[in-house]
Design a protein around this motif. Structure first.
Motif, short mmCIF file in Angstrom:
data_model
loop_
_atom_site.label_atom_id
_atom_site.label_comp_id
_atom_site.label_asym_id
_atom_site.label_seq_id
_atom_site.Cartn_x
_atom_site.Cartn_y
_atom_site.Cartn_z
N PHE A 187 21.22 2.83 35.60
CA PHE A 187 22.38 2.22 36.24
C PHE A 187 22.06 1.82 37.68
O PHE A 187 22.38 0.71 38.12
N TRP A 188 21.41 2.72 38.41
CA TRP A 188 21.03 2.43 39.79
C TRP A 188 20.07 1.24 39.84
O TRP A 188 20.23 0.34 40.69
N HIS A 189 19.10 1.21 38.95
CA HIS A 189 18.13 0.12 38.94
C HIS A 189 18.81 -1.22 38.64
O HIS A 189 18.54 -2.25 39.28
N MET A 190 19.72 -1.22 37.67
CA MET A 190 20.38 -2.46 37.27
C MET A 190 21.27 -3.02 38.38
O MET A 190 21.28 -4.23 38.62
N THR A 191 22.00 -2.14 39.07
CA THR A 191 23.00 -2.61 40.03
C THR A 191 22.51 -2.64 41.47
O THR A 191 22.83 -3.57 42.22
N ARG A 192 21.74 -1.64 41.87
CA ARG A 192 21.31 -1.55 43.26
C ARG A 192 20.03 -2.33 43.55
O ARG A 192 19.87 -2.91 44.63
N VAL A 193 19.12 -2.33 42.58
CA VAL A 193 17.84 -3.01 42.78
C VAL A 193 17.91 -4.47 42.32
O VAL A 193 17.58 -5.39 43.07
N LEU A 194 18.38 -4.69 41.09
CA LEU A 194 18.41 -6.05 40.54
C LEU A 194 19.72 -6.79 40.81
O LEU A 194 19.80 -7.99 40.55
N GLY A 251 25.39 -7.64 37.38
CA GLY A 251 26.81 -7.35 37.34
C GLY A 251 27.46 -7.85 36.07
O GLY A 251 26.79 -8.20 35.09
N VAL A 252 28.76 -7.89 36.07
CA VAL A 252 29.54 -8.30 34.91
C VAL A 252 29.08 -9.68 34.42
O VAL A 252 28.86 -10.60 35.20
N ASN A 253 28.92 -9.77 33.09
CA ASN A 253 28.51 -10.98 32.37
C ASN A 253 27.01 -11.24 32.39
O ASN A 253 26.55 -12.22 31.79
N ASP A 254 26.22 -10.43 33.06
CA ASP A 254 24.76 -10.58 32.98
C ASP A 254 24.26 -10.00 31.66
O ASP A 254 24.75 -8.97 31.18
N ARG A 255 23.26 -10.65 31.10
CA ARG A 255 22.69 -10.23 29.82
C ARG A 255 21.48 -9.34 30.05
O ARG A 255 20.68 -9.57 30.97
N GLY A 257 22.49 -7.22 24.94
CA GLY A 257 23.87 -6.97 25.30
C GLY A 257 24.30 -7.70 26.55
O GLY A 257 23.51 -8.39 27.21
N CYS A 258 25.55 -7.51 26.89
CA CYS A 258 26.16 -8.16 28.05
C CYS A 258 26.94 -7.12 28.83
O CYS A 258 27.70 -6.33 28.25
N ILE A 259 26.75 -7.09 30.14
CA ILE A 259 27.47 -6.12 30.97
C ILE A 259 28.95 -6.50 31.02
O ILE A 259 29.30 -7.62 31.39
N GLN A 260 29.80 -5.55 30.62
CA GLN A 260 31.23 -5.81 30.55
C GLN A 260 32.02 -5.21 31.70
O GLN A 260 33.07 -5.72 32.08
N LYS A 261 31.53 -4.10 32.24
CA LYS A 261 32.28 -3.40 33.27
C LYS A 261 31.32 -2.63 34.16
O LYS A 261 30.35 -2.05 33.68
N VAL A 262 31.57 -2.62 35.47
CA VAL A 262 30.77 -1.86 36.42
C VAL A 262 31.73 -1.04 37.30
O VAL A 262 32.69 -1.59 37.84
N ASP A 263 31.47 0.25 37.42
CA ASP A 263 32.24 1.06 38.35
C ASP A 263 31.29 1.96 39.14
O ASP A 263 30.07 1.76 39.11
N ARG A 264 31.81 2.95 39.82
CA ARG A 264 30.98 3.76 40.71
C ARG A 264 30.03 4.69 39.97
O ARG A 264 29.02 5.12 40.53
N THR A 265 30.31 5.02 38.74
CA THR A 265 29.50 6.01 38.02
C THR A 265 28.61 5.42 36.93
O THR A 265 27.73 6.11 36.41
#
Length: 285
Positions: A63-70, A73-77, A90-98
């Protein structure tokens, strides 16, 4: 800059293409390489959605790698794999703090291992200064099915905290080289417990000084579903250990005129056998 979750208020099935290589950070060379090959960024998830439309939660380091490094976000494949042959786009549908939720855009694919499954048994417990990490990393990249630390007279132990570290090295290498099946790091095995394993194998190669060159031996070897690669510690196996392994069915093979380090011998043996088994597979097709 808005948060990933704020980019698109209405998550949907239609996903944006993965962003250009220039937006990735230097730490993400493995994912950048995947993009250069035309693929989606791939991440490890122990649980995968079983069918199209199912959702799985991604947390922790990935999760950290996907959101903080790359900055995904929502709608990215993305692609998710579980390390045992499962793969899904898959497709990212939702992002929150955890964590984040990924929805499958297709049914789960299950891919079986291909070719001879090579199992490395190496007495590397005494290696220092990252040499064991290097051995494990390269065995993973080259496609070894498993590595087992072999406890011998001259390499009697391996610390538990080192084993934990090597597990992390394996996962990083699996992602870097785009493997779908994780390499297994088995618990350390005592030498006398190893002899029955050799006896059951129809294809076992023991790296030994002054033995018949490996290439010559392969010319008369047959293809089997799996095989063993055996490499001794610094200082080599004792003469008695070599005698017992050959008696159990191992074939002693030479790796050239130079005296090689443990990790060099393991990689040389594995690389040669992977190329040989791949060539045999092509011949059988």
């Amino acid at each position: 800059m808005p948060s990933p979750a704020a980019r698109t208020p209405f998550p949907g099935l239609i996903c944006r293409s993965w962003r250009s290589l220039s937006t990735l950070r230097a730490q993400s060379s493995d994912v950048a390489a995947s993009q250069a090959r035309g693929g989606l960024p791939r991440f490890h998830s122990p649980s995968l959605p079983s069918s199209k439309g199912s959702v799985v939660r991604v947390q922790g380091d990935e999760f950290w790698h996907m959101t903080r490094v790359l900055r995904l976000g929502v709608n990215d494949r993305v692609e998710l794999f579980n390390g045992i042959g499962g793969l899904v786009e898959g497709c990212i549908q939702k992002v929150d703090r955890t964590g984040l939720d990924v929805m499958a855009l297709e049914d789960l694919k299950k891919i079986a291992p291909q070719g001879i499954q090579w199992h490395v048994f190496a007495a590397f417990g005494t290696l220092k200064r990252g040499r064991a990490d290097w051995l494990i990393e390269k065995c993973t990249e080259l496609g070894a099915s498993s590595v087992t630390p072999l406890l011998t007279e001259r390499s009697p132990t391996i610390t538990e905290n080192r084993v934990d570290r090597l597990q992390r090295v394996i996962l990083a290498a699996v992602k870097q080289c785009q493997r779908l099946h994780e390499m297994t790091l088995n618990p350390p095995m005592k030498f006398h417990s190893f002899l029955p394993v050799v006896a059951k194998s129809k294809l076992s190669f023991l790296a030994a000084a002054e033995a018949t060159p490996l290439i010559n031996t392969l010319s008369s070897s047959s293809v089997e579903p799996s095989g063993l690669l055996i490499v001794g510690p610094e200082g080599d196996f004792t003469q008695e250990e070599v005698k017992l392994m050959i008696k159990a069915g191992a074939t002693a093979v030479g790796l050239g005129p130079s005296r090689l380090r443990v990790e060099t011998a393991a990689i040389t043996l594995l690389a040669t056998l992977m190329l040989w088994s791949d060539a045999q597979k092509v011949k059988l097709q």
